[in-house]
Design a protein around this motif. Structure first.
Motif, PDB file in Angstrom:
ATOM      1  N   LYS A 203      34.575  73.176  58.334  1.00 34.95           N
ATOM      2  CA  LYS A 203      34.410  71.398  59.437  1.00 34.95           C
ATOM      3  C   LYS A 203      34.629  70.239  58.825  1.00 34.95           C
ATOM      4  CE  LYS A 203      31.509  73.673  63.742  1.00 34.95           C
ATOM      5  NZ  LYS A 203      30.583  73.059  64.493  1.00 34.95           N
ATOM      6  N   VAL A 204      35.126  70.453  57.447  1.00 36.84           N
ATOM      7  CA  VAL A 204      35.687  69.638  56.576  1.00 36.84           C
ATOM      8  C   VAL A 204      36.761  69.961  56.132  1.00 36.84           C
ATOM      9  CG1 VAL A 204      34.987  68.386  53.946  1.00 36.84           C
ATOM     10  CG2 VAL A 204      33.119  69.020  55.465  1.00 36.84           C
ATOM     11  N   HIS A 205      38.000  69.066  56.618  1.00 39.55           N
ATOM     12  CA  HIS A 205      39.419  69.354  56.566  1.00 39.55           C
ATOM     13  C   HIS A 205      39.996  68.452  55.874  1.00 39.55           C
ATOM     14  CE1 HIS A 205      38.926  71.337  60.528  1.00 39.55           C
ATOM     15  NE2 HIS A 205      37.583  71.025  61.192  1.00 39.55           N
ATOM     16  N   THR A 206      41.253  69.982  54.811  1.00 41.04           N
ATOM     17  CA  THR A 206      41.694  69.153  54.148  1.00 41.04           C
ATOM     18  C   THR A 206      42.880  68.158  55.034  1.00 41.04           C
ATOM     19  OG1 THR A 206      43.808  70.835  54.595  1.00 41.04           O
ATOM     20  CG2 THR A 206      41.831  70.701  52.409  1.00 41.04           C
ATOM     21  N   VAL A 207      43.915  66.861  54.543  1.00 42.82           N
ATOM     22  CA  VAL A 207      44.793  66.518  55.468  1.00 42.82           C
ATOM     23  C   VAL A 207      45.815  67.275  55.016  1.00 42.82           C
ATOM     24  CG1 VAL A 207      45.937  63.995  55.351  1.00 42.82           C
ATOM     25  CG2 VAL A 207      43.566  64.720  55.564  1.00 42.82           C
ATOM     26  N   ASP A 208      46.807  66.844  53.619  1.00 47.52           N
ATOM     27  CA  ASP A 208      48.237  67.701  53.820  1.00 47.52           C
ATOM     28  C   ASP A 208      49.553  67.039  53.863  1.00 47.52           C
ATOM     29  OD1 ASP A 208      46.689  69.599  51.295  1.00 47.52           O
ATOM     30  OD2 ASP A 208      46.174  70.570  53.368  1.00 47.52           O
ATOM     31  N   PHE A 209      48.883  65.999  53.850  1.00 42.85           N
ATOM     32  CA  PHE A 209      50.540  64.620  54.182  1.00 42.85           C
ATOM     33  C   PHE A 209      51.116  64.628  53.453  1.00 42.85           C
ATOM     34  CE2 PHE A 209      52.047  60.777  55.643  1.00 42.85           C
ATOM     35  CZ  PHE A 209      52.586  60.703  57.219  1.00 42.85           C
TER      36      PHE A 209
ATOM     37  N   THR B 255      51.284  47.098  53.772  1.00 42.91           N
ATOM     38  CA  THR B 255      52.177  46.905  52.480  1.00 42.91           C
ATOM     39  C   THR B 255      51.500  47.592  51.126  1.00 42.91           C
ATOM     40  OG1 THR B 255      53.024  45.442  54.499  1.00 42.91           O
ATOM     41  CG2 THR B 255      54.556  45.618  51.706  1.00 42.91           C
ATOM     42  N   TYR B 256      51.064  46.883  51.036  1.00 42.21           N
ATOM     43  CA  TYR B 256      50.452  46.547  49.409  1.00 42.21           C
ATOM     44  C   TYR B 256      48.715  47.394  49.081  1.00 42.21           C
ATOM     45  CZ  TYR B 256      53.950  43.345  49.489  1.00 42.21           C
ATOM     46  OH  TYR B 256      54.710  42.927  50.023  1.00 42.21           O
ATOM     47  N   ASN B 257      48.263  48.452  50.632  1.00 45.81           N
ATOM     48  CA  ASN B 257      47.403  49.037  49.882  1.00 45.81           C
ATOM     49  C   ASN B 257      47.484  50.402  49.506  1.00 45.81           C
ATOM     50  OD1 ASN B 257      44.115  47.806  49.666  1.00 45.81           O
ATOM     51  ND2 ASN B 257      45.118  47.380  51.687  1.00 45.81           N
ATOM     52  N   GLU B 258      46.205  51.346  49.250  1.00 44.28           N
ATOM     53  CA  GLU B 258      46.774  52.745  49.224  1.00 44.28           C
ATOM     54  C   GLU B 258      45.842  53.304  50.367  1.00 44.28           C
ATOM     55  OE1 GLU B 258      49.403  55.191  47.915  1.00 44.28           O
ATOM     56  OE2 GLU B 258      49.603  52.964  46.994  1.00 44.28           O
ATOM     57  N   PRO B 259      45.952  54.441  51.220  1.00 46.31           N
ATOM     58  CA  PRO B 259      46.020  54.981  52.264  1.00 46.31           C
ATOM     59  C   PRO B 259      44.203  55.506  51.860  1.00 46.31           C
ATOM     60  CG  PRO B 259      47.652  55.753  52.873  1.00 46.31           C
ATOM     61  CD  PRO B 259      47.824  55.252  51.771  1.00 46.31           C
ATOM     62  N   PHE B 260      44.236  56.206  50.733  1.00 46.30           N
ATOM     63  CA  PHE B 260      42.591  56.714  50.500  1.00 46.30           C
ATOM     64  C   PHE B 260      41.874  55.575  50.621  1.00 46.30           C
ATOM     65  CE2 PHE B 260      39.710  58.861  48.399  1.00 46.30           C
ATOM     66  CZ  PHE B 260      39.180  60.192  49.182  1.00 46.30           C
ATOM     67  N   ASN B 261      42.271  55.359  49.480  1.00 45.39           N
ATOM     68  CA  ASN B 261      41.230  54.560  48.970  1.00 45.39           C
ATOM     69  C   ASN B 261      40.510  52.490  50.233  1.00 45.39           C
ATOM     70  OD1 ASN B 261      40.554  54.922  46.345  1.00 45.39           O
ATOM     71  ND2 ASN B 261      42.794  53.154  45.685  1.00 45.39           N
ATOM     72  N   LEU B 262      41.969  52.524  50.950  1.00 45.60           N
ATOM     73  CA  LEU B 262      41.833  51.806  51.946  1.00 45.60           C
ATOM     74  C   LEU B 262      40.296  52.596  52.951  1.00 45.60           C
ATOM     75  CD1 LEU B 262      41.694  48.946  53.524  1.00 45.60           C
ATOM     76  CD2 LEU B 262      43.973  49.622  54.399  1.00 45.60           C
ATOM     77  N   ALA B 263      41.113  53.903  53.276  1.00 44.06           N
ATOM     78  CA  ALA B 263      40.129  54.724  54.531  1.00 44.06           C
ATOM     79  C   ALA B 263      39.395  54.748  53.576  1.00 44.06           C
ATOM     80  CB  ALA B 263      40.668  55.970  55.042  1.00 44.06           C
TER      81      ALA B 263
ATOM     82  N   GLN C 148      51.807  60.379  50.078  1.00 44.65           N
ATOM     83  CA  GLN C 148      51.542  62.148  50.170  1.00 44.65           C
ATOM     84  C   GLN C 148      49.635  62.390  49.498  1.00 44.65           C
ATOM     85  OE1 GLN C 148      53.750  65.248  47.839  1.00 44.65           O
ATOM     86  NE2 GLN C 148      55.897  64.055  48.434  1.00 44.65           N
ATOM     87  N   VAL C 149      48.902  62.549  50.249  1.00 47.06           N
ATOM     88  CA  VAL C 149      47.805  62.652  51.110  1.00 47.06           C
ATOM     89  C   VAL C 149      47.276  63.568  51.286  1.00 47.06           C
ATOM     90  CG1 VAL C 149      45.491  61.194  51.123  1.00 47.06           C
ATOM     91  CG2 VAL C 149      47.696  60.283  51.823  1.00 47.06           C
ATOM     92  N   LYS C 150      46.601  65.089  49.912  1.00 46.46           N
ATOM     93  CA  LYS C 150      45.436  65.722  50.266  1.00 46.46           C
ATOM     94  C   LYS C 150      44.306  66.107  51.344  1.00 46.46           C
ATOM     95  CE  LYS C 150      43.541  70.403  48.324  1.00 46.46           C
ATOM     96  NZ  LYS C 150      43.307  70.623  47.105  1.00 46.46           N
ATOM     97  N   GLY C 151      43.738  64.520  50.620  1.00 51.83           N
ATOM     98  CA  GLY C 151      42.452  65.052  50.854  1.00 51.83           C
ATOM     99  C   GLY C 151      41.102  65.940  51.245  1.00 51.83           C
TER     100      GLY C 151
END
Length: 459
Positions: free
Chosen positions: A185-191, A99-107, A197-200
């Motif tokens: 073999k290194v993939h973007t996420v483009d979510f 609820t109070y984090n962002e996916p990229f930083n926490l991942a 919205q996360v590119k990766g």
């Protein structure tokens, strides 16, 4: 011969212990809950018993009862990094909010912990109820239950994609040619979703376990949907054996409906323990802790769960069922803890006073000898109500020490728990396979169908 199935055991380190009066007992120093050596010591005790993992609960707000309880907690991923460096085998499970984090930083943080620990890390996904946490992040109040879980599902989906964004063999490391990695073999996420919205890709190669273990700790409808679809392990709050059996069957069936192998979803009910060399000694220890906490404090715990002022409750009467309402209508609190408490009171027709002595921190309570604690663990495990258990001793470090030294050997003698670690990673301890990379899996499926792999490379 096929080896008999063995249970998993985790140790939940809740400050000074799961009992609210533990800090007043004086077993540990007043600053122990913010002392890294305190946690290292408990982790080493648990590692001597070959436990699967230690677990840290967390929330991004100061509890409201700071006047009577030690306030605050060290940030779990930082603390567990220090603990992992001081241990060799035991898993480290960090609670972090979706609820109070962002996916990229926490991942990135959890994947870093997995690398640093050599493959022993897990993320416990929680959706924080309560307005105090929300107000620390610019909101006037906590999002509704349905909204928290909608965000959580997207959060987990993005995180898994980020953890898989490097395939296992993406790093070539050819010094002669100067070719470090294979970009294909290194993939973007483009979510792109409702919440994120996360590119990766993640700026970190795939971790030793394939990806860290994913734990979920909610028993509401939203929690069950999330856990059955994504989690490797579920920490649950069942307080009676019939409820434990029903929850176990339901979650295994839900996992199967998602196309998963139900054996790869571990169900681990919580158990609070108060252990003595005799039953009388255990109850004396419990009574002493209750005396520190006080009668009013015990009743406040019940009142807080059901959302009714303690002054309106008669301690020697049953719960006021007509005032409580349906669990599904309980918008901002924990559905799992509420339902567990109500089920126990209803099944055993408990008064409010009796109920206040049967649950600690919302979980089932066992007060007794090592043999009695081993018996109740064995009963639930052999009946099929859990693949393992999350243990919450009344006080630390003595509660952890007596569990490891007195209860674990009894389980080992019965063949229900390991005598030594059989692997290095947390997935090894839990009996889970290394996670399959979704991008590798997709490419293999496309190749077998005679198609070229979908382009998703970074450069």
């Amino acid at each position: 011969m096929t080896q008999a199935k063995q249970m998993s055991l985790g140790m939940n380190i809740l400050g000074f212990g799961s009992h609210s009066g533990a800090w007043r007992q004086g077993e540990a120093g007043l600053n122990a809950y913010i002392d890294v050596d305190y946690y290292r010591n408990i982790a080493r005790i648990c590692e001597r018993g070959c436990l699967d993992a230690i677990f840290l609960a967390d929330g991004p707000a100061l509890p409201p009862d700071v006047a009577s309880q030690p306030g605050g907690r060290l940030e779990p991923t930082l603390l567990l990094t220090a603990v992992a460096a001081a241990t060799e085998h035991i898993g480290v499970i960090a609670t972090c909010s979706s609820t109070y984090n962002e996916p990229f930083n926490l991942a990135r943080r959890i994947a870093s912990l997995d690398h640093i620990s050599g493959g022993r890390a897990a993320w416990n996904v929680v959706t924080n109820a309560g307005d105090a946490a929300a107000q620390n992040f610019g909101l006037s109040g906590a999002p509704l239950h349905v909204d928290r879980y909608g965000r959580a599902e997207e959060f987990v989906e993005v995180t898994l994609k980020l953890w898989d964004s490097w395939e296992d063999d993406a790093i070539i490391g050819d010094r002669a040619t100067g070719r470090f990695a294979d970009p294909s073999k290194v993939h973007t996420v483009d979510f792109k979703g409702e919440h994120f919205q996360v590119k990766g890709p993640l700026n970190l190669p795939r971790s030793p376990q394939g990806r860290p273990v994913l734990v979920q700790a909610g028993s509401s409808e939203g929690g069950k949907a999330l856990g059955s679809r994504y989690a490797d392990a579920i920490f649950t709050t069942q307080t009676t054996l019939p409820d434990g059996l029903a929850f176990y069957r339901e979650m295994k069936q839900r996992a199967k409906a998602w196309g998963r192998d139900p054996r790869h979803l571990k169900i681990m009910p919580g158990l609070s323990t108060v252990i003595g060399s005799t039953e009388a000694e255990a109850h004396a220890r419990f009574d002493q802790l209750n005396a520190w906490h006080g009668e009013h404090g015990l009743l406040q715990q019940v009142a807080g769960r059901i959302g009714i002022d303690a002054r309106e409750l008669d301690p020697d009467a049953p719960l006021p069922w007509t005032q409580i309402g349906a669990v599904a209508d309980f918008e901002r609190g924990s559905h799992g803890f509420l339902e567990a408490q109500l089920n126990l009171a209803r099944r055993e027709n408990l008064t409010i006073r009796e109920l206040s002595r049967r649950i600690l921190v919302g979980h089932r309570l066992a007060v007794g000898t090592p043999e009695q604690v081993a018996d109740t663990l064995a009963e639930w495990f052999l009946a099929g109500a859990g693949d393992g258990f999350n243990i919450m001793p009344d006080m630390f470090p003595s509660g952890a020490q007596v569990f490891v030294e007195e209860v674990v050997p009894l389980l080992q003698k019965r063949g229900l728990f390991r005598r030594e670690y059989q692997g290095r990673t947390l997935r090894d301890h839990l009996g889970l396979p290394k996670a399959v990379n979704q991008y590798t899996q997709a490419s293999s499926a496309e190749l077998s169908a005679g198609l070229s792999p979908s382009p998703s490379v970074i450069y």
